[in-house]
Motif scaffolding. Structure first.
Motif: not given
Length: 366
Positions: A24-42, A46-51
């Protein structure tokens, strides 16, 4: 027979599960980054989620605050988009759908919220009817559908009340009815019971189990509450710092945890841990007079194991114990103090019944 069967066709997902069709739902090597407030490192959420979530199942995702649970569920309903990897619904990759296709697909996803999100200016009936009105369903079809949904969730007598006149449990029943209005294939539950007292929580969880059983709706829920997972989930995924660190059947994960965080949840699930007054009695391993304090997790053999522990004599002292069940399967947890001179760990293991229970030495105490 479900009150909804005359209006809602049972989805084919249960039959599909037996024929090897996509989850029904599949995550394959899913990562999600958010931008930092000051434009630094994201900032990674989520890091490489597979479920995956099996059709017709109830799957829980559990983790501490900040683990990424809300981000994960928002990727399913399209409120967020993955930075990398694939999210699929019944074999269709979400990122590959056109805007029109995604609008249609989203109607097959129901959402239940922690704080209900009801419109205060509308009655119970109007709140449940709202998704149907937005979808353009003819008014002649809306009334019988809403009435049957209100019957299903047990609040037909509150149809003309406003949210301010309802208890928390009643508001969540309205939320569940509203989530079912468009006949979804998937229900997403975002901490759906964390604002409720334990008794009300149990009634809502039993309602969700009924919805799953009668309508074949797949349920994916996120929570930090162990009782929620124990009560209704078939499978659980443990999320920590944006990663799935362990997943499997709930019984297996809680009785045979493979990671430290899953072990902590397992201890919380059993309600058996080292009593605070024993902390002061801890000694270094090998120190004169040290006894072993062990946690014994029993899966399906609690009665026989307790009897054999008692037969070992004065070399074993039971500090605390609890017999419980997960998904109808019994298990038990025992904290026992061993005198290493008369009952070493090897003798304890040999005395307990097969299959051998999990034995963890958690401290040495006076």
């Amino acid at each position: 027979m479900s009150l909804l069967r005359p209006l809602f066709a049972l989805p084919s997902t249960l039959a599909e599960a037996a024929t090897g069709t996509p989850p029904a739902v599949a995550f394959e090597h899913v990562s999600k980054n958010y931008s930092s407030r000051h434009g630094q490192t994201p900032v990674p959420a989520l890091r490489d989620v597979s479920v995956s979530v099996g059709p017709g199942s109830i799957t829980g995702v559990i983790g501490p605050s900040g683990a990424g649970k809300s981000t994960l569920i928002r990727l399913v309903n399209g409120l967020e988009h993955a930075t990398s990897g694939r999210v699929s619904l019944f074999g269709r990759e979400v990122g590959a759908l056109s805007e029109a296709e995604w609008r249609r697909e989203r109607r097959s996803i129901g959402m239940i919220f922690q704080h209900f999100n009801l419109l205060s200016s509308r009655t119970v009936f109007q709140n449940v009817a709202l998704p149907l009105v937005i979808a353009g369903v003819p008014s002649a079809q809306i009334r019988p559908r809403v009435e049957r949904l209100l019957d299903l969730v047990g609040i037909a007598d509150k149809r003309d009340r406003y949210p301010a006149e309802l208890s928390g449990g009643q508001k969540q029943r309205v939320g569940i009815a509203r989530a079912l209005a468009n006949d979804p294939r998937i229900l997403l539950c975002d901490e759906a019971t964390s604002a409720l007292d334990p008794e009300t929580t149990l009634s809502i969880l039993r309602l969700l189990r009924q919805v799953n059983r009668d309508l074949g709706v797949t349920i994916l829920l996120i929570t930090h509450e162990i009782p929620v997972i124990k009560e209704i989930c078939d499978r659980v995924a443990v999320l920590e710092a944006g990663r799935i660190v362990e997943s499997g059947p709930v019984f297996d994960v809680f009785t045979r945890p493979a990671t430290p965080i899953a072990a902590r949840f397992a201890v919380a699930a059993t309600g058996v841990d080292l009593p605070p007054e024993w902390e002061a009695r801890k000694l270094a391993p090998g120190q004169a007079g040290a006894h072993s304090l062990v946690r014994i997790t029993l899966a399906g053999q609690a009665g026989a194991a307790l009897a054999r522990l008692g037969a070992l004599g004065p070399g074993v002292e039971i500090v605390s114990a609890r017999i419980d069940s997960i998904g109808g399967r019994p298990f038990g947890v025992v904290l026992a103090l061993l005198d290493p001179k008369t009952v070493p760990l090897a003798r304890l293991r040999a005395a307990l019944p097969d299959p051998r229970p999990l034995i963890e030495e958690i401290a040495h105490v006076a």
